[in-house]
Design a protein around this motif. Structure first.
Motif, PDB file in Angstrom:
ATOM      1  N   LYS A   1       0.949  -1.255   0.154  1.00 26.32           N
ATOM      2  CA  LYS A   1      -0.004   0.075   0.190  1.00 26.32           C
ATOM      3  C   LYS A   1       0.842   1.302  -0.110  1.00 26.32           C
ATOM      4  N   ILE A   2       0.223   2.368  -0.493  1.00 25.95           N
ATOM      5  CA  ILE A   2       0.726   3.737  -0.534  1.00 25.95           C
ATOM      6  C   ILE A   2      -0.264   4.813  -0.160  1.00 25.95           C
ATOM      7  N   VAL A   3       0.155   5.614   0.524  1.00 28.66           N
ATOM      8  CA  VAL A   3      -0.673   6.646   1.062  1.00 28.66           C
ATOM      9  C   VAL A   3      -0.015   7.987   0.641  1.00 28.66           C
ATOM     10  N   VAL A   4      -0.711   8.941  -0.079  1.00 29.79           N
ATOM     11  CA  VAL A   4      -0.315   9.975  -0.569  1.00 29.79           C
ATOM     12  C   VAL A   4      -0.792  11.236   0.229  1.00 29.79           C
TER      13      VAL A   4
ATOM     14  N   PRO B   1       4.375  -1.186   8.297  1.00 28.75           N
ATOM     15  CA  PRO B   1       4.742  -2.158   7.686  1.00 28.75           C
ATOM     16  C   PRO B   1       3.907  -2.371   6.290  1.00 28.75           C
ATOM     17  N   MET B   2       4.508  -2.465   5.095  1.00 24.47           N
ATOM     18  CA  MET B   2       3.529  -2.803   4.039  1.00 24.47           C
ATOM     19  C   MET B   2       2.888  -1.538   3.721  1.00 24.47           C
ATOM     20  N   VAL B   3       3.275  -0.375   4.098  1.00 28.90           N
ATOM     21  CA  VAL B   3       2.480   0.996   3.938  1.00 28.90           C
ATOM     22  C   VAL B   3       3.664   1.847   3.719  1.00 28.90           C
ATOM     23  N   ASP B   4       3.641   2.742   2.437  1.00 32.53           N
ATOM     24  CA  ASP B   4       4.548   3.537   2.147  1.00 32.53           C
ATOM     25  C   ASP B   4       3.728   4.912   2.415  1.00 32.53           C
ATOM     26  N   VAL B   5       4.553   6.066   2.743  1.00 27.16           N
ATOM     27  CA  VAL B   5       3.724   7.213   2.737  1.00 27.16           C
ATOM     28  C   VAL B   5       4.744   8.101   1.836  1.00 27.16           C
ATOM     29  N   VAL B   6       4.120   8.862   1.053  1.00 25.53           N
ATOM     30  CA  VAL B   6       4.896   9.917   0.127  1.00 25.53           C
ATOM     31  C   VAL B   6       4.189  11.135  -0.247  1.00 25.53           C
TER      32      VAL B   6
ATOM     33  N   ALA C   1       4.587  11.652  -5.966  1.00 23.67           N
ATOM     34  CA  ALA C   1       3.978  10.362  -5.956  1.00 23.67           C
ATOM     35  C   ALA C   1       3.677   9.632  -7.173  1.00 23.67           C
ATOM     36  N   VAL C   2       3.891  10.304  -8.421  1.00 19.12           N
ATOM     37  CA  VAL C   2       3.390   9.629  -9.568  1.00 19.12           C
ATOM     38  C   VAL C   2       4.053   8.282  -9.660  1.00 19.12           C
TER      39      VAL C   2
ATOM     40  N   LEU D   1      -7.298  16.671 -10.075  1.00 21.22           N
ATOM     41  CA  LEU D   1      -7.140  15.460 -10.865  1.00 21.22           C
ATOM     42  C   LEU D   1      -6.267  14.182 -10.760  1.00 21.22           C
ATOM     43  N   GLY D   2      -5.160  14.452 -10.201  1.00 23.92           N
ATOM     44  CA  GLY D   2      -4.067  13.494  -9.839  1.00 23.92           C
ATOM     45  C   GLY D   2      -4.682  12.140  -9.796  1.00 23.92           C
TER      46      GLY D   2
END
Length: 297
Positions: free
Chosen positions: A134-137, A157-162, A167-168, A208-209
């Motif tokens: 997972k990734i959280v923007v 764990p298993m979660v990135d934050v950016v 983020a793209v 729109l991202g």
């Protein structure tokens, strides 16, 4: 000095439990209600205008909104305590069948959420999908020291934050492997980031991202909101997905349809739980080009 203050607050926060963060958040919200008359006025006037309610009712709901949003700020301290046991005991999933579907699907998934309910804790709710990357923007605060602390508290764990400006490519890499990404989609944004859509009865700049990335990755788009219940528990809602791979038309039309989809979802939940949304921010600040030179409401 600020770095030391943030570390002290973080250390204290890590020793709090969920009940303590609720009490602290409620107290902090009450203090902010008294200390920020400009934001208080903004919230009340926005509720009157966009919900069509009386000023006394708007005042009551706006005061509750201050408390809910202060709780969200404090809850970042306990995000990492959203372990499987807490998910089992403290969170009710409104649609368990949909949770199972999302856990089992091989398709990429984008969660679209807003500044409603316990939005900071939703990173923890993603723990229901074990084995998926997972990734959280997030939006990056201007204060670098605060940014570093918040990134550390949000990461699991298993979660990135950016940060959203970077983020793209990280998001696309995870989606192309069948992973999940989460975005807050209800904040004001600049014209170059926006499509202008109806939101609570007035045109608003909608980012729109998330829609662009969803269409590019042919992802499922799932509205998701972690709402606070009256008994102190949390209810996680995951709504019916939009399958961007099934959309017809040119790319711009697909992106527009996707942005409309998650904007309608946010509006539905704001109308359902108005006291849990972030009314104190200037949601309708960015105006469409055709309004240049016109008086601002």
């Amino acid at each position: 000095m600020r770095e030391l203050l943030y570390e002290i607050l973080t250390s204290a926060g890590r020793r709090m439990n969920f009940e303590q963060t609720a009490r602290l958040g409620n107290a902090l919200g009450g203090l902010l209600w008294q200390a920020l008359p400009g934001r208080r006025k903004l919230a009340v006037e926005a509720m009157v205008r966009h919900l069509g309610i009386s000023k006394p009712e708007a005042g009551r709901l706006a005061k509750e909104s201050f408390r809910h949003n202060a709780r969200s700020f404090v809850e970042i301290m306990v995000t990492q305590r959203m372990d499987p046991r807490f998910l089992a005991e403290g969170v009710t999933f409104a649609d368990p069948e949909r949770v199972r579907f999302l856990a089992e699907t091989k398709r990429p998934v984008i969660f679209a959420t807003g500044h409603l309910g316990a939005w900071e804790l939703q990173t923890g709710s993603l723990g229901a999908f074990e084995g998926k990357r997972k990734i959280v923007v997030v939006r990056r605060p201007k204060d670098q020291a605060l940014h570093e602390v918040m990134m550390r508290l949000r990461t699991r764990p298993m979660v990135d934050v950016v940060p959203h400006r970077q983020a793209v490519m990280p998001v696309l890499r995870i989606l192309r492997k069948g992973g999940m990404a989460a975005f807050l989609v209800d904040h004001n944004c600049t014209r170059d980031e926006a499509v202008f859509l109806p939101f609570l009865g007035q045109t608003a700049a909608v980012n729109l991202g998330p829609a662009l990335l969803a269409v590019r990755a042919r992802a499922l788009v799932v509205p998701g909101f972690l709402v606070r219940a009256e008994d102190g528990r949390y209810v996680q809602h995951f709504d019916e997905p939009l399958d961007t791979a099934s959309l017809e038309g040119e790319r711009d039309e697909k992106v527009q349809a996707t942005a409309e989809f998650y904007t309608r979802a946010v509006e539905t939940y704001v109308r359902r739980y108005p006291e849990q949304w972030f009314w104190m921010h200037k949601r309708w600040k960015t105006r469409p080009p055709e309004e240049d030179g016109q008086p601002r409401a």
